[in-house]
Design a protein around this motif. Structure first.
Motif, PDB file in Angstrom:
ATOM      1  N   PHE A 111      -0.583 102.124  16.204  1.00  0.00           N
ATOM      2  CA  PHE A 111      -0.197 100.774  16.607  1.00  0.00           C
ATOM      3  C   PHE A 111      -0.950  99.718  15.805  1.00  0.00           C
ATOM      4  CE2 PHE A 111      -0.583  96.980  19.279  1.00  0.00           C
ATOM      5  CZ  PHE A 111       0.752  96.743  19.552  1.00  0.00           C
ATOM      6  N   GLU A 112      -2.201  99.993  15.426  1.00  0.00           N
ATOM      7  CA  GLU A 112      -2.985  99.016  14.684  1.00  0.00           C
ATOM      8  C   GLU A 112      -2.379  98.706  13.328  1.00  0.00           C
ATOM      9  OE1 GLU A 112      -4.137 101.508  16.359  1.00  0.00           O
ATOM     10  OE2 GLU A 112      -5.222 100.456  17.978  1.00  0.00           O
ATOM     11  N   ASP A 113      -1.531  99.624  12.817  1.00  0.00           N
ATOM     12  CA  ASP A 113      -0.903  99.373  11.518  1.00  0.00           C
ATOM     13  C   ASP A 113       0.032  98.162  11.553  1.00  0.00           C
ATOM     14  OD1 ASP A 113      -2.239 101.546  10.563  1.00  0.00           O
ATOM     15  OD2 ASP A 113      -0.531 102.922  10.703  1.00  0.00           O
ATOM     16  N   LEU A 114       0.457  97.750  12.748  1.00  0.00           N
ATOM     17  CA  LEU A 114       1.315  96.573  12.854  1.00  0.00           C
ATOM     18  C   LEU A 114       0.615  95.320  12.356  1.00  0.00           C
ATOM     19  CD1 LEU A 114       3.031  97.071  16.325  1.00  0.00           C
ATOM     20  CD2 LEU A 114       4.151  97.047  14.106  1.00  0.00           C
ATOM     21  N   ASN A 115      -0.723  95.299  12.411  1.00  0.00           N
ATOM     22  CA  ASN A 115      -1.468  94.123  11.976  1.00  0.00           C
ATOM     23  C   ASN A 115      -1.437  93.948  10.464  1.00  0.00           C
ATOM     24  OD1 ASN A 115      -2.209  93.555  14.622  1.00  0.00           O
ATOM     25  ND2 ASN A 115      -4.047  94.828  14.503  1.00  0.00           N
ATOM     26  N   GLY A 269      -4.344  80.676   6.337  1.00  0.00           N
ATOM     27  CA  GLY A 269      -3.935  81.962   5.795  1.00  0.00           C
ATOM     28  C   GLY A 269      -2.476  82.040   5.399  1.00  0.00           C
ATOM     29  N   PHE A 270      -1.960  81.006   4.702  1.00  0.00           N
ATOM     30  CA  PHE A 270      -0.548  81.026   4.329  1.00  0.00           C
ATOM     31  C   PHE A 270      -0.359  80.510   2.908  1.00  0.00           C
ATOM     32  CE2 PHE A 270      -0.696  76.533   5.016  1.00  0.00           C
ATOM     33  CZ  PHE A 270       0.383  75.995   4.321  1.00  0.00           C
ATOM     34  N   GLN A 331      -2.217  89.760   9.606  1.00  0.00           N
ATOM     35  CA  GLN A 331      -2.987  89.812  10.843  1.00  0.00           C
ATOM     36  C   GLN A 331      -2.732  88.597  11.721  1.00  0.00           C
ATOM     37  OE1 GLN A 331      -7.107  90.462   9.945  1.00  0.00           O
ATOM     38  NE2 GLN A 331      -6.754  92.474   9.033  1.00  0.00           N
ATOM     39  N   ARG A 332      -2.112  87.552  11.167  1.00  0.00           N
ATOM     40  CA  ARG A 332      -1.807  86.340  11.927  1.00  0.00           C
ATOM     41  C   ARG A 332      -0.365  86.307  12.415  1.00  0.00           C
ATOM     42  NH1 ARG A 332      -5.137  81.626  10.685  1.00  0.00           N
ATOM     43  NH2 ARG A 332      -6.963  82.225   9.507  1.00  0.00           N
ATOM     44  N   VAL A 333       0.405  87.370  12.105  1.00  0.00           N
ATOM     45  CA  VAL A 333       1.834  87.384  12.421  1.00  0.00           C
ATOM     46  C   VAL A 333       2.139  88.533  13.367  1.00  0.00           C
ATOM     47  CG1 VAL A 333       4.168  87.485  11.459  1.00  0.00           C
ATOM     48  CG2 VAL A 333       2.326  86.449  10.133  1.00  0.00           C
ATOM     49  N   ASP A 334       2.972  88.255  14.361  1.00  0.00           N
ATOM     50  CA  ASP A 334       3.489  89.295  15.251  1.00  0.00           C
ATOM     51  C   ASP A 334       4.967  89.447  14.956  1.00  0.00           C
ATOM     52  OD1 ASP A 334       4.116  91.095  17.160  1.00  0.00           O
ATOM     53  OD2 ASP A 334       3.568  89.870  18.885  1.00  0.00           O
ATOM     54  N   VAL A 335       5.325  90.503  14.210  1.00  0.00           N
ATOM     55  CA  VAL A 335       6.720  90.710  13.820  1.00  0.00           C
ATOM     56  C   VAL A 335       7.481  91.525  14.845  1.00  0.00           C
ATOM     57  CG1 VAL A 335       6.210  90.547  11.370  1.00  0.00           C
ATOM     58  CG2 VAL A 335       6.071  92.753  12.496  1.00  0.00           C
ATOM     59  N   ASN A 336       6.812  92.016  15.863  1.00  0.00           N
ATOM     60  CA  ASN A 336       7.415  92.965  16.796  1.00  0.00           C
ATOM     61  C   ASN A 336       7.818  92.294  18.099  1.00  0.00           C
ATOM     62  OD1 ASN A 336       8.266  95.588  17.342  1.00  0.00           O
ATOM     63  ND2 ASN A 336       6.418  96.055  18.494  1.00  0.00           N
ATOM     64  N   VAL A 337       8.249  91.018  18.023  1.00  0.00           N
ATOM     65  CA  VAL A 337       8.553  90.271  19.239  1.00  0.00           C
ATOM     66  C   VAL A 337      10.047  90.201  19.528  1.00  0.00           C
ATOM     67  CG1 VAL A 337       6.486  88.868  19.044  1.00  0.00           C
ATOM     68  CG2 VAL A 337       8.595  88.092  17.970  1.00  0.00           C
ATOM     69  N   PHE A 346       3.598  83.408  14.761  1.00  0.00           N
ATOM     70  CA  PHE A 346       2.420  83.385  13.909  1.00  0.00           C
ATOM     71  C   PHE A 346       1.487  82.265  14.345  1.00  0.00           C
ATOM     72  CE2 PHE A 346       5.836  81.058  11.865  1.00  0.00           C
ATOM     73  CZ  PHE A 346       5.257  79.858  11.492  1.00  0.00           C
ATOM     74  N   LEU A 347       0.218  82.423  14.019  1.00  0.00           N
ATOM     75  CA  LEU A 347      -0.809  81.479  14.434  1.00  0.00           C
ATOM     76  C   LEU A 347      -0.713  80.192  13.617  1.00  0.00           C
ATOM     77  CD1 LEU A 347      -3.858  83.904  14.790  1.00  0.00           C
ATOM     78  CD2 LEU A 347      -2.283  83.146  16.563  1.00  0.00           C
TER      79      LEU A 347
END
Length: 726
Positions: A111-115, A269-270, A331-337, A346-347
């Motif tokens: 699961f950590e690979d999602l980051n 971070g963009f 690490q600032r993005v959640d693509v699994n939503v 994203f933050l």
């Protein structure tokens, strides 16, 4: 009473059909696990909503496979046939057995690979979902394989191509890469299939999706056509540039008006880059091609911000074309939503959008200042109006060359708009002696304090209370006034005592209460930079209780002068100790969120710095600290942040200054303190060179600011109509 009389007829909460007297058996209402086939079809319906969603998943898998050429074939809008052929590295024969099982992937192990995910697909649900609602055929060949292998799938498992045959993959002729064929999509979900009324509409959606990835994926060739047609709807070569790809897909009119933009910030971070149309081009509906980490997504917030940016440059109901590629630290993005990965979270979304829109606005403004037009000379035999000089009549050749390209048509003065704030200001209309003194004062205030840059990493604000306060500001935005501030030109300070300044927006002149505008601006800065303020340090440190005593004694003296009742009287020492105890007790929170540092012994070490180039009046510091006691709600988080930031904004608002006398000798009286002169120069310089430029780029004008904070003084066209009647 007899127990039989208390017998209940049936179960409560059971819905019966009309005419039904039989109560369902209680055993039939027990919780059971759904059949796996039902589960898979439900999941497939969430991921594959329409043929275009299946195609999007297949395109992303093909690009992940290192393909440099993609061919798409469509029949009946993708419902009858959807086929994509690539030249990627292919699939190993041994992996074909589990290819279409759910959650089988080569890109994710834990699961950590999602980051740190950097590929399009990763959950292993696309092919599995398609196989449960369509007939799926995969033909693939790797570079090391001697032949291609073809496999058929049904319900996530290998299936025989015909009854009685084996389900094992069969060798066949083929080229390197993979060909995936989807037939009879939604054949076992008749309700979903009947919902698609027009095959042409679905095909248009497919063309749009292929076009998006064809523009974004550099070095990859794309083609898309209908089954049975000789020509292709889209044909893009791999070596084609991004501008030429846009030209082929969206037309010459868009490609000829494109400007490039880019923005980046290590704090958030963009990195963003893209192409957008200039002010010469506009359409009825915004076209936004948005890619976040190379995945085609949608964002209503980015779209609204882009439209607001262009509203200053385009005519009413005009909209732009924008292609934006946004790369954010994984690490600032959640693509699994989202099941289809159509949306991502994203933050620092507000800060990133603001940086991008500011860059686009600067590019548009730069293009607008250097716009050129094509002109045509008069043709032979053209009738020249009476009284006008004949073209080229008795003009030497050298004069002709010098005048070439210059327009002889004088613009109407009632349409002229000020574009340079340095042309003429209100202060230039003062008496000569006064103007010289004002220039001297401005020169004294040009010295900025020294700043240090710290290594402190920016803190991402995840507090729901702060996000809700930011949302409240956006909901209260007055769009027209925000656009006026975004495109205004500063004219000058009108009255320092009442804190009034003039600005021009279009052909209209506005009177602005810059005290109220500064309050709104500093409050919004407090929300935007929450937890990341700069620091103003006191060397040596100030005694907190002594500073509070100054304000408390002033309040007591003011109350005495007003002859207030005895009930309103208070003990200075008691008030000072109460407020000091509150600030010392909450010193850790004040330091973390607001950069206001108080030592355990009661020393004031620092206060927050909100804007560079302006220092608030230290004469207001005692009152600011004293009001933090009774005027800040310390009991509830959101109310605390809101009230504290409002007090901080009030502290930063420039103070009211005495009006300038008309006599030059009175202006520079010998007994006037030097610090008063320096403060006046500092405020005047900040209003023109710090505040109003900041309003132009960051201020969200609220409806409350519109009510009494901004007044329209004159409309140039209206004034000309008045003068014409005189």
């Amino acid at each position: 009473m007899d127990g039989d009389a208390m017998e209940i007829d049936g179960l409560r909460g059971v819905k019966r059909k009309a005419g039904e007297d039989v109560v369902p058996d209680a055993a039939s209402r027990r919780i059971k696990a759904l059949d796996p086939d039902v589960v898979n079809k439900i999941a497939a319906g969430e991921i594959i909503v329409a043929p275009v969603h299946a195609l999007k998943e297949l395109i992303e898998n093909a690009v992940d496979a290192g393909s440099t050429s993609l061919e798409v074939l469509v029949k009946d809008g993708g419902l009858k046939l959807l086929q994509i052929t690539d030249n990627g590295h292919g699939i190993e024969k041994d992996d074909l057995a589990i290819l279409c099982e759910r959650f089988t992937t080569s890109k994710l192990k834990k699961f950590e690979d999602l980051n740190n995910i950097a590929t399009y697909g990763f959950r292993g649900e696309a092919l599995a979902s398609i196989s449960h609602i369509a007939h799926l055929t995969v033909t693939t060949k790797t570079k090391a394989s001697n032949c291609a292998w073809r496999a058929h799938y049904d319900g996530g498992k290998l299936s025989p191509p015909k009854p009685g045959q084996t389900s094992d993959p069969k060798p066949t002729a083929g080229r390197n890469g993979t060909q995936i064929t989807v037939e009879d999509l939604f054949y076992n979900v008749p309700t979903r299939r009947r919902a698609f009324r027009s095959a042409s509409d679905e095909y248009n959606k497919i063309i749009d999706m292929v076009g998006r990835y064809a523009i974004h994926c550099q070095g990859v060739a794309f083609s898309c056509k209908k089954h049975g047609d000789a020509g292709t709807s889209i044909a893009v070569q791999g070596a084609t540039s991004t501008v030429d790809r846009i030209r082929q897909i969206h037309g010459v009119g868009v490609a000829n008006e494109l400007i490039d933009f880019s923005a980046s910030d290590e704090r958030w971070g963009f990195k963003a880059e893209g192409l957008a149309t200039n002010a010469n081009y506009h359409i009825k509906k915004t076209t936004l091609l948005l890619f976040i980490n190379h995945r085609a997504v949608e964002s209503s917030n980015i779209k609204k911000a882009v439209e607001q940016t262009y509203s200053t440059f385009l005519p009413k109901n005009g909209h732009p074309f924008v292609y934006l590629s946004l790369e954010i630290d994984p690490q600032r993005v959640d693509v699994n939503v989202h099941p289809t990965k159509r949306e991502v979270n994203f933050l620092n979304e507000d800060e990133i959008i603001q940086d991008i829109c500011e860059n686009i606005r600067d590019k548009l403004a730069a293009v607008d200042t250097s716009r050129t037009f094509m002109t045509q000379t008069l043709l032979p035999g053209t009738i020249v109006p009476t009284g006008s000089p004949k073209p080229d009549a008795d003009v030497p050749p050298s004069k002709k060359l010098a005048a070439k390209g210059k327009s002889t048509v004088r613009p109407y003065e009632n349409n002229l708009v000020r574009t340079d704030a340095s042309l003429r200001k209100i202060t230039s209309m003062f008496q000569p002696a006064n103007r010289d003194n004002l220039e001297a004062l401005a020169q004294e205030g040009d010295v900025e304090p020294e700043y240090e840059i710290t290594d402190r990493e920016p803190v991402a604000c995840r507090l729901t209370s702060v996000r809700e306060l930011r949302g409240a500001v956006r909901d209260d935005m007055h769009h027209t006034l925000t656009e006026v501030f975004a495109g205004h030109t500063f004219v000058g300070i009108v009255d320092e005592r009442r804190r009034l300044a003039a600005m021009q927006g279009g052909v209209k002149l506005y009177l602005v209460d810059y005290g109220r505008a500064c309050f709104e601006y500093f409050y919004q800065v407090g929300l935007t930079d929450f937890g990341n303020f700069g620091v103003i340090r006191f060397q040596p440190a100030l005694d907190l209780r002594e500073v509070l005593s100054i304000a408390a004694e002033r309040e007591k003296a003011t109350a005495a002068e007003g002859e207030l009742a005895d009930d309103d009287d208070f003990d200075v020492v008691e008030v000072v100790e109460t407020v000091a105890a509150q600030l010392i007790e909450r010193r850790e929170m004040l330091l973390e969120y607001f950069s206001l540092e108080v030592s355990p012994a009661g020393e004031l070490l620092s206060i927050p710095l909100l804007v560079k180039g302006y220092t608030p009046s230290m004469a207001k510091l005692p009152q600011f600290l004293l009001r933090l006691g009774p005027h800040v709600d310390w009991t509830e988080e959101q109310a605390c942040f809101d009230s504290f930031l409002r007090e901080l904004a009030s502290f930063y608002v420039p103070e009211q200054l005495p009006s300038l006398p008309g006599n030059a000798e009175q202006l520079e009286a010998e007994d006037a303190p030097d610090e008063v002169k320096a403060r006046r120069a500092h405020v005047r310089r900040a209003v023109e060179h710090v505040f109003f430029p900041a309003f132009k780029s960051r201020l969200v004008a609220t409806k409350s600011l519109m009510n009494g904070g901004v007044l329209e003084l004159a409309d140039l066209k209206g004034l000309y109509r008045v003068f014409e009647r005189c």
